[in-house]
Motif scaffolding. Structure first.
Motif, PDB file in Angstrom:
ATOM      1  N   MET A   1       0.833  -1.172   0.000  1.00  9.39           N
ATOM      2  CA  MET A   1       0.000   0.000   0.000  1.00  9.39           C
ATOM      3  C   MET A   1       0.886   1.245   0.000  1.00  9.39           C
ATOM      4  O   MET A   1       1.830   1.347   0.761  1.00  9.39           O
ATOM      5  CB  MET A   1      -0.896  -0.025   1.234  1.00  9.39           C
ATOM      6  N   GLU A   2       0.585   2.163  -0.886  1.00  5.38           N
ATOM      7  CA  GLU A   2       1.384   3.376  -0.999  1.00  5.38           C
ATOM      8  C   GLU A   2       1.026   4.363   0.094  1.00  5.38           C
ATOM      9  O   GLU A   2      -0.118   4.457   0.513  1.00  5.38           O
ATOM     10  CB  GLU A   2       1.128   4.042  -2.351  1.00  5.38           C
ATOM     11  N   LYS A   3       2.035   5.094   0.538  1.00  8.25           N
ATOM     12  CA  LYS A   3       1.810   6.147   1.504  1.00  8.25           C
ATOM     13  C   LYS A   3       1.526   7.431   0.747  1.00  8.25           C
ATOM     14  O   LYS A   3       2.307   7.825  -0.123  1.00  8.25           O
ATOM     15  CB  LYS A   3       3.068   6.320   2.351  1.00  8.25           C
ATOM     16  N   LYS A   4       0.412   8.075   1.030  1.00  9.00           N
ATOM     17  CA  LYS A   4       0.095   9.316   0.340  1.00  9.00           C
ATOM     18  C   LYS A   4       0.774  10.476   1.038  1.00  9.00           C
ATOM     19  O   LYS A   4       0.855  10.527   2.257  1.00  9.00           O
ATOM     20  CB  LYS A   4      -1.413   9.539   0.317  1.00  9.00           C
ATOM     21  N   ARG A   5       1.259  11.378   0.253  1.00  9.99           N
ATOM     22  CA  ARG A   5       1.943  12.564   0.766  1.00  9.99           C
ATOM     23  C   ARG A   5       0.895  13.571   1.188  1.00  9.99           C
ATOM     24  O   ARG A   5       0.059  13.993   0.389  1.00  9.99           O
ATOM     25  CB  ARG A   5       2.824  13.139  -0.336  1.00  9.99           C
TER      26      ARG A   5
END
Length: 109
Positions: A1-5
């Motif tokens: 899962m990508e970490k959103k900025r």
């Protein structure tokens, strides 16, 4: 899962910086209350002191000027194509000169 900025508005940043510089809030109080990282606070304060409110606005992805960024792979005009080819030739000449210089140095040792 990508970490959103997570991004913050310039108004939010200005509010934090104002509390820090003018209202006497401590750094640790700001970090705990607003759930931000120490480096973010320092960066915002530095940007504000250097550039004012303009320094707190989001800059990511915005380029200023016509010659920013990479050259296009398929230049649209003959002038652009010529400029790209000249740059490639200059690079290759330097690379060849470096390689020849290294080979000569090895033979002398």
């Amino acid at each position: 899962m990508e970490k959103k900025r997570k991004t913050y508005s310039a108004e939010f940043k200005m509010d934090i910086v104002h509390k820090y510089l003018h209202e006497g809030w401590s750094q640790s109080d700001l970090l705990k209350h607003f759930h931000i990282h120490n480096s973010m606070l320092q960066r915002w304060v530095n940007q504000y002191q250097r550039e004012g409110i303009k320094g707190l606005k989001e800059k990511q992805g915005k380029t200023i000027g016509t010659n920013k960024g990479r050259l296009r792979k398929n230049p649209s005009s003959p002038e652009e194509k010529m400029k790209r080819l000249e740059a490639e030739n200059a690079y290759l000449k330097k690379l060849l000169a470096v390689r020849k210089g290294l080979i000569r140095q090895k033979k002398n040792l």
